[in-house]
Write a protein that holds these residues in place. Structure first.
Motif, PDB file in Angstrom:
ATOM      1  N   HIS A 244     -43.246 140.856  50.126  1.00  0.00           N
ATOM      2  CA  HIS A 244     -42.545 139.959  49.217  1.00  0.00           C
ATOM      3  C   HIS A 244     -42.187 138.680  49.963  1.00  0.00           C
ATOM      4  N   ARG A 245     -42.259 137.560  49.284  1.00  0.00           N
ATOM      5  CA  ARG A 245     -41.963 136.282  49.913  1.00  0.00           C
ATOM      6  C   ARG A 245     -40.467 136.184  50.192  1.00  0.00           C
ATOM      7  N   ASP A 246     -40.119 136.109  51.463  1.00  0.00           N
ATOM      8  CA  ASP A 246     -38.731 135.970  51.886  1.00  0.00           C
ATOM      9  C   ASP A 246     -38.699 134.930  52.992  1.00  0.00           C
ATOM     10  N   THR A 247     -38.603 133.679  52.597  1.00  0.00           N
ATOM     11  CA  THR A 247     -38.676 132.566  53.534  1.00  0.00           C
ATOM     12  C   THR A 247     -37.543 132.608  54.540  1.00  0.00           C
ATOM     13  N   GLU A 248     -36.354 132.974  54.108  1.00  0.00           N
ATOM     14  CA  GLU A 248     -35.204 133.001  55.021  1.00  0.00           C
ATOM     15  C   GLU A 248     -35.391 134.064  56.105  1.00  0.00           C
ATOM     16  N   ALA A 249     -35.932 135.220  55.755  1.00  0.00           N
ATOM     17  CA  ALA A 249     -36.197 136.263  56.743  1.00  0.00           C
ATOM     18  C   ALA A 249     -37.264 135.803  57.735  1.00  0.00           C
ATOM     19  N   ALA A 250     -38.285 135.127  57.254  1.00  0.00           N
ATOM     20  CA  ALA A 250     -39.332 134.614  58.136  1.00  0.00           C
ATOM     21  C   ALA A 250     -38.760 133.558  59.073  1.00  0.00           C
ATOM     22  N   ARG A 251     -37.924 132.670  58.550  1.00  0.00           N
ATOM     23  CA  ARG A 251     -37.304 131.625  59.378  1.00  0.00           C
ATOM     24  C   ARG A 251     -36.436 132.259  60.458  1.00  0.00           C
ATOM     25  N   SER A 252     -35.663 133.267  60.098  1.00  0.00           N
ATOM     26  CA  SER A 252     -34.810 133.959  61.063  1.00  0.00           C
ATOM     27  C   SER A 252     -35.649 134.636  62.148  1.00  0.00           C
ATOM     28  N   PHE A 253     -36.742 135.281  61.750  1.00  0.00           N
ATOM     29  CA  PHE A 253     -37.638 135.942  62.692  1.00  0.00           C
ATOM     30  C   PHE A 253     -38.197 134.947  63.709  1.00  0.00           C
ATOM     31  N   PHE A 254     -38.666 133.795  63.224  1.00  0.00           N
ATOM     32  CA  PHE A 254     -39.270 132.824  64.121  1.00  0.00           C
ATOM     33  C   PHE A 254     -38.249 132.086  64.964  1.00  0.00           C
ATOM     34  N   MET A 255     -37.041 131.924  64.477  1.00  0.00           N
ATOM     35  CA  MET A 255     -35.993 131.306  65.300  1.00  0.00           C
ATOM     36  C   MET A 255     -35.660 132.219  66.484  1.00  0.00           C
ATOM     37  N   ARG A 256     -35.586 133.514  66.251  1.00  0.00           N
ATOM     38  CA  ARG A 256     -35.377 134.463  67.353  1.00  0.00           C
ATOM     39  C   ARG A 256     -36.548 134.444  68.322  1.00  0.00           C
ATOM     40  N   LEU A 257     -37.758 134.295  67.785  1.00  0.00           N
ATOM     41  CA  LEU A 257     -38.940 134.214  68.631  1.00  0.00           C
ATOM     42  C   LEU A 257     -38.904 132.974  69.505  1.00  0.00           C
ATOM     43  N   LEU A 258     -38.501 131.850  68.948  1.00  0.00           N
ATOM     44  CA  LEU A 258     -38.444 130.608  69.708  1.00  0.00           C
ATOM     45  C   LEU A 258     -37.414 130.660  70.828  1.00  0.00           C
ATOM     46  N   GLU A 259     -36.340 131.417  70.631  1.00  0.00           N
ATOM     47  CA  GLU A 259     -35.357 131.591  71.701  1.00  0.00           C
ATOM     48  C   GLU A 259     -35.970 132.289  72.900  1.00  0.00           C
ATOM     49  N   THR A 260     -36.920 133.204  72.644  1.00  0.00           N
ATOM     50  CA  THR A 260     -37.599 133.927  73.719  1.00  0.00           C
ATOM     51  C   THR A 260     -38.500 133.006  74.525  1.00  0.00           C
ATOM     52  N   TYR A 261     -39.180 132.087  73.843  1.00  0.00           N
ATOM     53  CA  TYR A 261     -40.097 131.181  74.524  1.00  0.00           C
ATOM     54  C   TYR A 261     -39.395 129.896  74.830  1.00  0.00           C
TER      55      TYR A 261
END
Length: 47
Positions: free
Chosen positions: A30-47
């Motif tokens: 299901h399209r959940d843009t906010e969940a995707a944004r949260s996932f990638f923000m956490r990913l960017l903190e790692t890199y």
């Protein structure tokens, strides 16, 4: 991007760096843009 997995359409989100390398992938039924944004923000903190 939309992909079909087992006959069901899913949304494919990809995190790509400035060199074109795929860092991570998120697949959602299901399209959940906010969940995707949260996932990638956490990913960017790692890199």
């Amino acid at each position: 991007m939309h992909v079909r997995v087992g006959g069901v359409t899913h949304r494919l989100w990809r995190a790509v760096d400035e060199y074109g390398d795929v860092l991570d992938v998120l697949l959602q039924e299901h399209r959940d843009t906010e969940a995707a944004r949260s996932f990638f923000m956490r990913l960017l903190e790692t890199y």
